[in-house]
Design an enzyme around this catalytic site. Structure first.
Site, PDB file in Angstrom:
ATOM      1  N   LYS A   1      47.934  43.316  36.603  1.00 58.00           N
ATOM      2  CA  LYS A   1      49.275  42.933  37.063  1.00 58.00           C
ATOM      3  C   LYS A   1      49.883  41.871  36.146  1.00 58.00           C
ATOM      4  CE  LYS A   1      48.450  45.743  39.149  1.00 58.00           C
ATOM      5  NZ  LYS A   1      47.314  46.617  39.495  1.00 58.00           N
TER       6      LYS A   1
ATOM      7  N   ILE B   1      45.156  54.027  37.849  1.00 57.27           N
ATOM      8  CA  ILE B   1      44.805  53.121  36.747  1.00 57.27           C
ATOM      9  C   ILE B   1      45.361  53.639  35.419  1.00 57.27           C
ATOM     10  CG2 ILE B   1      42.845  52.167  35.438  1.00 57.27           C
ATOM     11  CD1 ILE B   1      41.335  51.924  38.099  1.00 57.27           C
TER      12      ILE B   1
ATOM     13  N   VAL C   1      39.179  57.962  34.613  1.00 57.07           N
ATOM     14  CA  VAL C   1      38.934  59.141  35.460  1.00 57.07           C
ATOM     15  C   VAL C   1      38.281  58.772  36.796  1.00 57.07           C
ATOM     16  CG1 VAL C   1      38.831  60.751  33.509  1.00 57.07           C
ATOM     17  CG2 VAL C   1      36.740  59.624  34.286  1.00 57.07           C
TER      18      VAL C   1
ATOM     19  N   HIS D   1      71.301  41.719  54.760  1.00 58.46           N
ATOM     20  CA  HIS D   1      72.132  42.329  53.717  1.00 58.46           C
ATOM     21  C   HIS D   1      72.514  41.264  52.697  1.00 58.46           C
ATOM     22  CE1 HIS D   1      75.094  44.844  51.811  1.00 58.46           C
ATOM     23  NE2 HIS D   1      75.948  43.824  51.881  1.00 58.46           N
TER      24      HIS D   1
HETATM   25  P1  FAD Z   1      34.056  44.419  42.995  1.00 58.99           P
HETATM   26  O1  FAD Z   1      35.387  43.804  42.918  1.00 58.99           O
HETATM   27  O2  FAD Z   1      33.666  45.450  42.064  1.00 58.99           O
HETATM   28  O3  FAD Z   1      33.010  43.257  43.142  1.00 58.99           O
HETATM   29  C1  FAD Z   1      31.641  43.490  43.198  1.00 58.99           C
HETATM   30  C2  FAD Z   1      30.924  42.289  42.624  1.00 58.99           C
HETATM   31  O4  FAD Z   1      29.534  42.444  42.871  1.00 58.99           O
HETATM   32  C3  FAD Z   1      31.060  42.127  41.106  1.00 58.99           C
HETATM   33  O5  FAD Z   1      31.386  40.811  40.783  1.00 58.99           O
HETATM   34  C4  FAD Z   1      29.683  42.499  40.575  1.00 58.99           C
HETATM   35  O6  FAD Z   1      29.350  41.811  39.383  1.00 58.99           O
HETATM   36  C5  FAD Z   1      28.812  42.026  41.723  1.00 58.99           C
HETATM   37  N1  FAD Z   1      27.476  42.642  41.773  1.00 58.99           N
HETATM   38  C6  FAD Z   1      27.135  43.957  41.631  1.00 58.99           C
HETATM   39  N2  FAD Z   1      25.796  44.109  41.781  1.00 58.99           N
HETATM   40  C7  FAD Z   1      25.295  42.865  42.021  1.00 58.99           C
HETATM   41  C8  FAD Z   1      24.005  42.368  42.262  1.00 58.99           C
HETATM   42  N3  FAD Z   1      22.938  43.178  42.347  1.00 58.99           N
HETATM   43  N4  FAD Z   1      23.846  41.037  42.442  1.00 58.99           N
HETATM   44  C9  FAD Z   1      24.910  40.196  42.407  1.00 58.99           C
HETATM   45  N5  FAD Z   1      26.159  40.621  42.205  1.00 58.99           N
HETATM   46  C10 FAD Z   1      26.349  41.941  42.012  1.00 58.99           C
HETATM   47  N6  FAD Z   1      42.913  47.396  43.862  1.00 58.99           N
HETATM   48  C11 FAD Z   1      44.002  46.989  44.548  1.00 58.99           C
HETATM   49  O7  FAD Z   1      43.951  46.867  45.767  1.00 58.99           O
HETATM   50  N7  FAD Z   1      45.175  46.681  43.888  1.00 58.99           N
HETATM   51  C12 FAD Z   1      45.299  46.803  42.558  1.00 58.99           C
HETATM   52  O8  FAD Z   1      46.354  46.521  41.996  1.00 58.99           O
HETATM   53  C13 FAD Z   1      44.165  47.229  41.809  1.00 58.99           C
HETATM   54  N8  FAD Z   1      44.234  47.340  40.466  1.00 58.99           N
HETATM   55  C14 FAD Z   1      43.118  47.705  39.767  1.00 58.99           C
HETATM   56  C15 FAD Z   1      43.210  47.800  38.386  1.00 58.99           C
HETATM   57  C16 FAD Z   1      42.099  48.143  37.630  1.00 58.99           C
HETATM   58  C17 FAD Z   1      42.212  48.236  36.139  1.00 58.99           C
HETATM   59  C18 FAD Z   1      40.852  48.379  38.298  1.00 58.99           C
HETATM   60  C19 FAD Z   1      39.630  48.727  37.515  1.00 58.99           C
HETATM   61  C20 FAD Z   1      40.754  48.297  39.674  1.00 58.99           C
HETATM   62  C21 FAD Z   1      41.888  47.963  40.427  1.00 58.99           C
HETATM   63  N9  FAD Z   1      41.850  47.877  41.815  1.00 58.99           N
HETATM   64  C22 FAD Z   1      42.973  47.509  42.523  1.00 58.99           C
HETATM   65  C23 FAD Z   1      40.612  48.163  42.580  1.00 58.99           C
HETATM   66  C24 FAD Z   1      39.927  46.869  42.977  1.00 58.99           C
HETATM   67  O9  FAD Z   1      39.634  46.124  41.828  1.00 58.99           O
HETATM   68  C25 FAD Z   1      38.656  47.195  43.748  1.00 58.99           C
HETATM   69  O10 FAD Z   1      38.965  48.039  44.838  1.00 58.99           O
HETATM   70  C26 FAD Z   1      38.010  45.924  44.290  1.00 58.99           C
HETATM   71  O11 FAD Z   1      37.702  45.030  43.255  1.00 58.99           O
HETATM   72  C27 FAD Z   1      36.744  46.267  45.075  1.00 58.99           C
HETATM   73  O12 FAD Z   1      36.187  45.104  45.594  1.00 58.99           O
HETATM   74  P2  FAD Z   1      34.621  44.966  45.883  1.00 58.99           P
HETATM   75  O13 FAD Z   1      34.424  43.566  46.337  1.00 58.99           O
HETATM   76  O14 FAD Z   1      34.180  46.080  46.739  1.00 58.99           O
HETATM   77  O15 FAD Z   1      33.915  45.186  44.471  1.00 58.99           O
HETATM   78  P1  AMP Z   2      41.883  58.273  39.830  1.00 61.75           P
HETATM   79  O1  AMP Z   2      40.739  58.889  40.586  1.00 61.75           O
HETATM   80  O2  AMP Z   2      43.127  58.010  40.652  1.00 61.75           O
HETATM   81  O3  AMP Z   2      41.468  57.076  39.023  1.00 61.75           O
HETATM   82  O4  AMP Z   2      42.331  59.382  38.774  1.00 61.75           O
HETATM   83  C1  AMP Z   2      41.484  59.899  37.800  1.00 61.75           C
HETATM   84  C2  AMP Z   2      42.115  61.178  37.283  1.00 61.75           C
HETATM   85  O5  AMP Z   2      41.402  61.619  36.119  1.00 61.75           O
HETATM   86  C3  AMP Z   2      42.092  62.330  38.277  1.00 61.75           C
HETATM   87  O6  AMP Z   2      43.402  62.719  38.566  1.00 61.75           O
HETATM   88  C4  AMP Z   2      41.299  63.429  37.546  1.00 61.75           C
HETATM   89  O7  AMP Z   2      41.850  64.712  37.765  1.00 61.75           O
HETATM   90  C5  AMP Z   2      41.447  63.046  36.078  1.00 61.75           C
HETATM   91  N1  AMP Z   2      40.382  63.595  35.192  1.00 61.75           N
HETATM   92  C6  AMP Z   2      39.045  63.586  35.409  1.00 61.75           C
HETATM   93  N2  AMP Z   2      38.365  64.179  34.359  1.00 61.75           N
HETATM   94  C7  AMP Z   2      39.325  64.583  33.463  1.00 61.75           C
HETATM   95  C8  AMP Z   2      39.294  65.245  32.174  1.00 61.75           C
HETATM   96  N3  AMP Z   2      38.140  65.630  31.586  1.00 61.75           N
HETATM   97  N4  AMP Z   2      40.475  65.503  31.534  1.00 61.75           N
HETATM   98  C9  AMP Z   2      41.639  65.112  32.096  1.00 61.75           C
HETATM   99  N5  AMP Z   2      41.735  64.483  33.293  1.00 61.75           N
HETATM  100  C10 AMP Z   2      40.602  64.212  33.987  1.00 61.75           C
END
Ligand code: FAD
Ligand code: AMP
Length: 485
Positions: free
Chosen positions: A60, A196, A281, A456
């Site tokens: 973001k 993403i 993906v 508004h």
């Molecule tokens: P995580 O955030 O993955 O946290 C898990 C933590 O556990 C990590 O710090 C990891 O290192 C730790 N861990 C793993 N195994 C161990 C272990 N054995 N011992 C100690 N620690 C461990 N979601 C939104 O809602 N809004 C968004 O705008 C958004 N944008 C995103 C953009 C990107 C590029 C990506 C990749 C994800 C985005 N998401 C977004 C998804 C969001 O980041 C995840 O849904 C969220 O972080 C999940 O939270 P979590 O706590 O389940 O896991």
């Molecule tokens: P999301 O699950 O929202 O992160 O989206 C991932 C997207 O990647 C899905 O819409 C899949 O259809 C797409 N995807 C997965 N494998 C492939 C591939 N080999 N070529 C093109 N698109 C893919």
């Protein structure tokens, strides 16, 4: 090894699911420990998980910066502002992004200390029998902790296309790598036009990369209402994003110059070369080296930790929440809610997560947001549906903002008048989604919203207008005659 230290609750994973669980548990009088293994690229340990360090927040930050850059180049003129030549200092933009992430993860540390949560950086492992093995990040300190309640909140990791396009960290990268580019790629390929892929593609396209998204499905963003995705595709294409649907990537070869990608589309093989390729993906649940097998914790065939409606695994005393469970979408706020609700349920309260009203947002420009069912999903679920939509072009505030692209659509039950879903594309619909969540959380009918006054001129008037349009009495937009669904 010193003696075993006892806690009431131990959370493994300090992301948006884990850290709120530990905080809420401590607020409710439990002695809580949160162990987190996240290490940033500069070697610094950091709470907040994927979301704060490599997901929601840094993406973001870059979306905001790149949007400002784009607007300064393309929109200032229409406002009568001349700013000269707009330059780009990517290193500074990236440094700001890092600072934003750091400030947020530092906040988690402060919250731990304010709520008397013990936060430890290090690796946690299930040992069975209510015990956790802890190893510090440098491997020098090892301890055993015990707790009545153990919570797995280890999150998710990017899916790698190992045979097709394996990550090399240089030319073929995951979403984290794509947030850290030090130069704007001339030609950028993105595999996957999901949430993403579209967000990261937008960032680099706005900063000047010639960006192609290759998506295997023939439908764009299938979880979103068709009326909204049709507009999204139109807007993104207008902005220069080249979104190729039905394009399945089958191979990628890296060379000195970049990466050569082969894909199949419409029965024929095509190829493209890029400087960088982002693989977006999807994400997989992360339980590597967690010790699930040793502790007897069952996973489903896709690797998610199996839980019941109380987030309890098959092992008494071990729970799981967030991205690592299959319940609900992989979103930060879903994890936060699960963390809080689990802590409250463990303290004897009757809290519950309302999975019918989980908001989803894509932070593109215009933004896309939805809560509940699309028209297609509602019909497929057997509802007799009535719908109404209103365009932002009919909204005074949106006109003043030069942000008239998009619309809000209501999907309501024709028999009960209940709101089944609200799907939107337009300015700040990420914020407007909260109104839909609240309405649906309270079980609102369309009429409830029709009878609610909206300030508004605000963007929220389009929300109101769309609810009026469901019954054909919108005031500021033309009511379309609709055939019954
Ligand atoms: P995580 O955030 O993955 O946290 C898990 C933590 O556990 C990590 O710090 C990891 O290192 C730790 N861990 C793993 N195994 C161990 C272990 N054995 N011992 C100690 N620690 C461990 N979601 C939104 O809602 N809004 C968004 O705008 C958004 N944008 C995103 C953009 C990107 C590029 C990506 C990749 C994800 C985005 N998401 C977004 C998804 C969001 O980041 C995840 O849904 C969220 O972080 C999940 O939270 P979590 O706590 O389940 O896991
Ligand atoms: P999301 O699950 O929202 O992160 O989206 C991932 C997207 O990647 C899905 O819409 C899949 O259809 C797409 N995807 C997965 N494998 C492939 C591939 N080999 N070529 C093109 N698109 C893919």
């Amino acid at each position: 090894m010193s003696e075993i230290q006892q806690f009431d609750l131990i959370v493994i994973g300090g992301g948006p699911a884990g850290y709120p669980c530990a905080i809420r548990a401590a607020q409710l009088g439990m002695q809580a420990l949160c162990i987190d293994a996240w290490v940033n690229r500069d070697g610094s340990p950091s709470f907040g998980g994927t979301c704060l360090n490599a997901g929601c927040i840094p993406s973001k930050a870059l979306l905001e910066s790149s949007e400002l850059y784009h607007r300064a180049q393309h929109e200032f003129e229409v406002h009568g502002i001349s700013a000269g030549k707009i330059g780009l200092d990517l290193a500074k933009m990236q440094a700001r992004k890092q600072a934003v992430s750091k400030a947020n993860s530092g906040g988690v540390k402060l919250l731990f200390s304010a709520n008397k949560v013990t936060g430890l950086h290090g690796h946690g492992r299930l040992l069975g029998d209510g015990k956790i093995g802890y190893k510090s990040l440098d491997g020098k300190d090892e301890k055993i902790f015990a707790a009545k309640h153990i919570v797995i909140a280890t999150g998710s990791a990017p899916v790698e296309l190992k045979k097709i396009a394996p990550f090399d960290g240089q030319h073929i990268v995951d979403s984290w790598g794509a947030l850290d580019f030090t130069a704007v790629p001339e030609r950028l390929g993105v595999i996957g036009a999901g949430v993403i892929g579209v967000e990261l593609g937008s960032v680099w396209s706005r900063l000047g990369a010639d960006t192609v998204l290759l998506e295997a499905l023939t439908e764009f963003l299938p979880m979103v209402d068709r009326q909204v995705t049709k507009e999204a595709l139109r807007q993104f294409t207008k902005q220069g994003l080249d979104i190729r649907l039905g394009a399945k990537v089958v191979a990628a070869r890296t060379g000195k110059k970049g990466v050569e990608v082969e894909y199949e589309q419409g029965g024929s093989k095509q190829s493209e070369s890029f400087d960088k390729l982002i693989v977006a993906v999807g994400r997989r649940p992360y339980t590597d080296a967690l010790g699930c097998e040793a502790a007897g914790v069952a996973l489903d065939p896709r690797g998610f930790v199996k839980v019941d409606s109380d987030y309890l695994t098959n092992v008494p005393g071990i729970y799981a929440i967030g991205d690592v469970v299959a319940t609900g979408p992989m979103l930060a706020h879903k994890g936060i809610e699960e963390g809080v609700v689990l802590a409250e349920r463990l303290a004897g309260e009757k809290s519950k997560v309302d999975y019918r009203a989980v908001p989803s947002v894509i932070y593109t420009s215009p933004e896309i947001a939805w809560v509940g069912l699309s028209e297609e999903q509602a019909v497929a679920a057997g509802h007799e549906v009535k719908t109404g939509s209103s365009p932002f072009a009919a909204n005074g505030r949106a006109r003043a903002m030069e942000a008239t692209a998009g619309l809000i659509k209501f999907i309501s039950d024709a028999k009960t008048d209940r709101v089944l879903g609200v799907h939107m594309i337009g300015p700040y619909v990420s914020e407007l989604a909260a109104e839909a969540v609240l309405a649906m959380g309270y079980g609102a009918t369309t009429a409830d919203i029709q009878l609610t006054m909206h300030a508004h001129p605000t963007l929220s008037e389009t929300f109101h207008e769309a609810s009026l349009a469901v019954d054909g009495h919108a005031i500021h937009s033309v009511n379309k005659k609709k055939k019954p669904a």
